[in-house]
Design a protein around this motif. Sequence first.
Motif, PDB file in Angstrom:
ATOM      1  N   TYR A 111       0.244   3.984 -11.007  1.00 51.36           N
ATOM      2  CA  TYR A 111      -0.053   3.933  -9.493  1.00 51.36           C
ATOM      3  C   TYR A 111       0.498   2.484  -8.896  1.00 51.36           C
ATOM      4  N   ALA A 112       0.183   1.480  -9.688  1.00 45.45           N
ATOM      5  CA  ALA A 112       0.681   0.068  -9.439  1.00 45.45           C
ATOM      6  C   ALA A 112       1.849  -0.295  -9.410  1.00 45.45           C
ATOM      7  N   ILE A 113       2.657   0.231 -10.472  1.00 39.61           N
ATOM      8  CA  ILE A 113       3.933   0.084 -10.863  1.00 39.61           C
ATOM      9  C   ILE A 113       4.720   0.760  -9.691  1.00 39.61           C
ATOM     10  N   VAL A 114       4.607   1.908  -9.331  1.00 42.77           N
ATOM     11  CA  VAL A 114       5.270   2.526  -8.194  1.00 42.77           C
ATOM     12  C   VAL A 114       5.212   1.798  -6.863  1.00 42.77           C
ATOM     13  N   ALA A 115       3.983   1.423  -6.399  1.00 51.02           N
ATOM     14  CA  ALA A 115       3.742   0.856  -5.366  1.00 51.02           C
ATOM     15  C   ALA A 115       4.231  -0.513  -5.361  1.00 51.02           C
ATOM     16  N   ALA A 116       3.950  -1.498  -6.435  1.00 52.40           N
ATOM     17  CA  ALA A 116       3.992  -2.973  -6.238  1.00 52.40           C
ATOM     18  C   ALA A 116       5.082  -3.605  -7.098  1.00 52.40           C
ATOM     19  N   VAL A 117       5.825  -2.798  -7.933  1.00 53.15           N
ATOM     20  CA  VAL A 117       6.871  -3.243  -8.618  1.00 53.15           C
ATOM     21  C   VAL A 117       8.108  -2.724  -8.490  1.00 53.15           C
ATOM     22  N   VAL A 118       8.318  -1.273  -8.641  1.00 50.43           N
ATOM     23  CA  VAL A 118       9.429  -0.716  -8.358  1.00 50.43           C
ATOM     24  C   VAL A 118      10.439  -1.041  -7.288  1.00 50.43           C
ATOM     25  N   PRO A 119       9.705  -1.141  -6.152  1.00 46.01           N
ATOM     26  CA  PRO A 119      10.573  -1.410  -4.853  1.00 46.01           C
ATOM     27  C   PRO A 119      11.335  -2.568  -4.922  1.00 46.01           C
ATOM     28  N   TYR A 120      11.187  -3.517  -5.595  1.00 52.48           N
ATOM     29  CA  TYR A 120      11.998  -4.637  -5.809  1.00 52.48           C
ATOM     30  C   TYR A 120      13.274  -4.375  -6.697  1.00 52.48           C
ATOM     31  N   TRP A 121      12.963  -3.530  -7.530  1.00 51.96           N
ATOM     32  CA  TRP A 121      14.218  -3.227  -8.431  1.00 51.96           C
ATOM     33  C   TRP A 121      15.254  -1.987  -7.860  1.00 51.96           C
ATOM     34  N   LEU A 122      14.834  -1.504  -6.707  1.00 54.52           N
ATOM     35  CA  LEU A 122      15.619  -0.325  -6.359  1.00 54.52           C
ATOM     36  C   LEU A 122      16.592  -0.766  -5.276  1.00 54.52           C
ATOM     37  N   PRO A 182     -11.394  -5.049  -5.817  1.00 55.60           N
ATOM     38  CA  PRO A 182     -11.015  -5.710  -4.367  1.00 55.60           C
ATOM     39  C   PRO A 182      -9.672  -6.529  -4.605  1.00 55.60           C
ATOM     40  N   VAL A 183     -10.010  -7.511  -5.728  1.00 52.85           N
ATOM     41  CA  VAL A 183      -8.923  -8.502  -6.034  1.00 52.85           C
ATOM     42  C   VAL A 183      -7.590  -7.566  -6.304  1.00 52.85           C
ATOM     43  N   SER A 184      -7.533  -6.852  -7.250  1.00 53.97           N
ATOM     44  CA  SER A 184      -6.560  -6.100  -7.664  1.00 53.97           C
ATOM     45  C   SER A 184      -5.841  -5.369  -6.590  1.00 53.97           C
ATOM     46  N   LEU A 185      -6.641  -4.567  -5.631  1.00 57.56           N
ATOM     47  CA  LEU A 185      -6.203  -3.856  -4.516  1.00 57.56           C
ATOM     48  C   LEU A 185      -5.510  -4.751  -3.500  1.00 57.56           C
ATOM     49  N   ILE A 186      -6.107  -6.020  -3.405  1.00 55.68           N
ATOM     50  CA  ILE A 186      -5.407  -6.863  -2.308  1.00 55.68           C
ATOM     51  C   ILE A 186      -4.149  -7.372  -2.708  1.00 55.68           C
ATOM     52  N   LEU A 187      -3.781  -7.736  -4.227  1.00 53.61           N
ATOM     53  CA  LEU A 187      -2.544  -7.897  -4.885  1.00 53.61           C
ATOM     54  C   LEU A 187      -1.596  -6.929  -4.940  1.00 53.61           C
ATOM     55  N   ILE A 188      -2.169  -5.686  -5.155  1.00 57.37           N
ATOM     56  CA  ILE A 188      -1.241  -4.425  -4.824  1.00 57.37           C
ATOM     57  C   ILE A 188      -0.918  -4.284  -3.473  1.00 57.37           C
ATOM     58  N   ALA A 189      -1.461  -4.388  -2.462  1.00 56.65           N
ATOM     59  CA  ALA A 189      -0.953  -4.254  -0.991  1.00 56.65           C
ATOM     60  C   ALA A 189      -0.113  -5.523  -0.608  1.00 56.65           C
ATOM     61  N   VAL A 190      -0.359  -6.619  -1.274  1.00 59.26           N
ATOM     62  CA  VAL A 190       0.655  -7.662  -0.755  1.00 59.26           C
ATOM     63  C   VAL A 190       1.775  -7.430  -1.639  1.00 59.26           C
ATOM     64  N   ALA A 191       1.983  -7.075  -2.768  1.00 55.35           N
ATOM     65  CA  ALA A 191       3.111  -6.756  -3.523  1.00 55.35           C
ATOM     66  C   ALA A 191       3.741  -5.615  -2.876  1.00 55.35           C
ATOM     67  N   ALA A 192       3.129  -4.586  -2.503  1.00 56.40           N
ATOM     68  CA  ALA A 192       3.603  -3.335  -2.080  1.00 56.40           C
ATOM     69  C   ALA A 192       4.597  -3.673  -0.644  1.00 56.40           C
ATOM     70  N   LEU A 193       3.668  -4.578   0.091  1.00 63.98           N
ATOM     71  CA  LEU A 193       4.335  -4.765   1.428  1.00 63.98           C
ATOM     72  C   LEU A 193       5.598  -5.744   1.208  1.00 63.98           C
ATOM     73  N   GLY A 194       5.426  -6.732   0.103  1.00 64.69           N
ATOM     74  CA  GLY A 194       6.538  -7.305  -0.129  1.00 64.69           C
ATOM     75  C   GLY A 194       7.861  -6.677  -0.469  1.00 64.69           C
ATOM     76  N   GLY A 195       7.707  -5.462  -1.268  1.00 65.62           N
ATOM     77  CA  GLY A 195       8.621  -4.553  -1.855  1.00 65.62           C
ATOM     78  C   GLY A 195       9.121  -4.098  -0.670  1.00 65.62           C
ATOM     79  N   LEU A 196       8.514  -3.538   0.387  1.00 68.70           N
ATOM     80  CA  LEU A 196       9.136  -2.603   1.395  1.00 68.70           C
ATOM     81  C   LEU A 196       9.953  -3.896   2.232  1.00 68.70           C
TER      82      LEU A 196
END
Length: 662
Positions: A111-122, A182-196
């Motif tokens: 869940y987290a890799i697809v949302a918060a990490v993969v976008p930076y490498w595509l 909630p901390v992990s969800l916030i981090l995922i949200a921030v990283a996901a928005l950054g990836g977009l």
Amino acid sequence: MRSRLVLTGEWVAGAAAAATLAGFGLRLRSSAGFSDDYWLWISVTALVYGPPGAFLIRRGRTVLGRLFVAVSASAATGALAAEYAATAAVLGWPGHLTVLWLSVWSWLPAYAIVAAVVPYWLPSGERPVGVFRPLMYTGCVAVVTGSAAWALLPWEHSDDPALAESGLVNPLGVAGAEALLPVSLILIAVAALGGLASLGVRLRRAEGDRRGQLAWVATGMAGTLLLLAAAQAVPARGSGVLLAASAVPLPVSVLAAIQRYRLWDMEIVLRRGLVWSLMSAEIAVCYTVVVALLGDLLGRTVGAPLVAAAVVAVSVAPFNRLLQRGVRRLLYGDAADPYDALGRLGATLETAAAPAEALQRLAGDVARILRVPAVWVLVLDGPQSRHGDDLGADPVRVPLVHAGEAVGELLLTRPRAGEFRPAEARLLHVLARQAGATAHAARLASDLDRSRRALVAARAEERRRLRRDLHDHLGPSLSAVQLQLETVRDLVTTDPAGAGELADRCAAWLAGAVSDVRRIVDGLGPSALDDLGLAEALRAQAAAFDRPGLAVRLRLPEQGLPPLPAATEAAALRIVGEALANTARHARASGCDIDVALSPDALHFTVRDDGVGMAGSGPGWRAGVGLESMTEAAAQLDGKCEILAPVDGGTEIRVRLPRVEV
């Protein structure tokens, strides 16, 4: 090291697929226990991301490939662990508690890799730069933090009611670990928005095919994130469907990028992956339906599963062929079945009423078969066929050849990927051979039509010349003679001397009329041929150009020249005369040799001088009207006229004329 990494990626992807199918098999046995509604999402994710990840590792896209494989492994582990825990709780299998703990958190990395990490490498696997690099590391921290939070979470605080109310205790539970969620969800949200944002910035700066790749991938990534976010806002049972749907947009967008821009050169793995996935779905659906329909009648443990296995075995082969054909058609279009495409093209050309119409249909069919917007067929000295208005700055050029002779050129809009795929390139060359035959036929038809028009024009010009000569010269002369003869008749008795003077004048006018008649007759054909024959006419022609400073030497066959068809003799005399005229005017030669020979079927002769040659006219020299007329005169009789430049200088003209009437 590289081969070991590739092998590891393939093994992990294969193991993930096997684990997913095993989990599905367990779910068919029993759906009780702690198996939640996320099983569909993690099963789809495991199957979709594994094969592309292994392929990317093999192609050197190591980081992106590892991420895809990690997503597949995480999802497959969660799927199998959840179903094993549910089944083990009912059947008393060993390791129930440990596997249950694994199922609680092992899905989160996917869940987290697809949302918060993969976008930076595509899309290409290049390392992020600037402010996006720390944001990517934030996504990595979110993966670790979220996984730890779920692994250490006391189960009584779980959001799964069945797990929270089971009374089971997390063997590694830590009080207060729920605060990390909630901390992990916030981090995922921030990283996901950054990836977009990373995809958006690179999309704005990119050009050409790179921009197209990023546009498709960014769209797919945005769809994935929206569905993941929506899954958090709906009840638990509905979230499973949304999560499963979130696994689709990114692979679909990658499919579109592959289809339009050949991203990663993944057509092969995509084709096999699609076929394998659809086959697996068909087997699962078929098995489930048969067991559900016949379970009560034949029994759910032995009878119905045996019938289901038999139905699956019978349907696998035809369904596999159907899938192979459909997926190949989806990815490659008509290139998937070149014989079918060529057969349809042949059927289209057969119905054409004329070669020009066949040429026009050919351009349209090639454009449809290869899925390009513009195709032009250019025939040398012949018609053109254009489908589409704009070929682009750098079109693909394919020569058209028939019987070893270049007859034209096929121009196509260059595909977005820069080059055609291997299958499309092979199909293009097969189509080019068909196009070569069509272009040759259109060229012959054009030549025939041009020759017909030339004959009609020549006949009209000849008639106009004869009419002018007869009307302007011979007619007035004869009319004047007629009037003077009438005057002579009136004067012959009264003024014999005047009548004799007028008679002498009439004789002079008649001599002029005779000269006009001879001139008109000479214009209809070389009189020297009728009077002397070809051999003596050639001698007379050579003597006419022989002078001090230019020695013309004529060599005839020892046995002489027999009577030849009138067209052959006229063409030979015309070509030799034109060659001698060119030599005298332009070659600055001191000598010219004319050699005549006979073969059973043709008259051969060469005219060679020792002048400055064809390069003598300087840069930009091209064949003039005289040289072109010699070539046309030979071609009209199905003969051949070659204009050569010998290595030792000068110009040589070789001619072959048939000895039969054409």
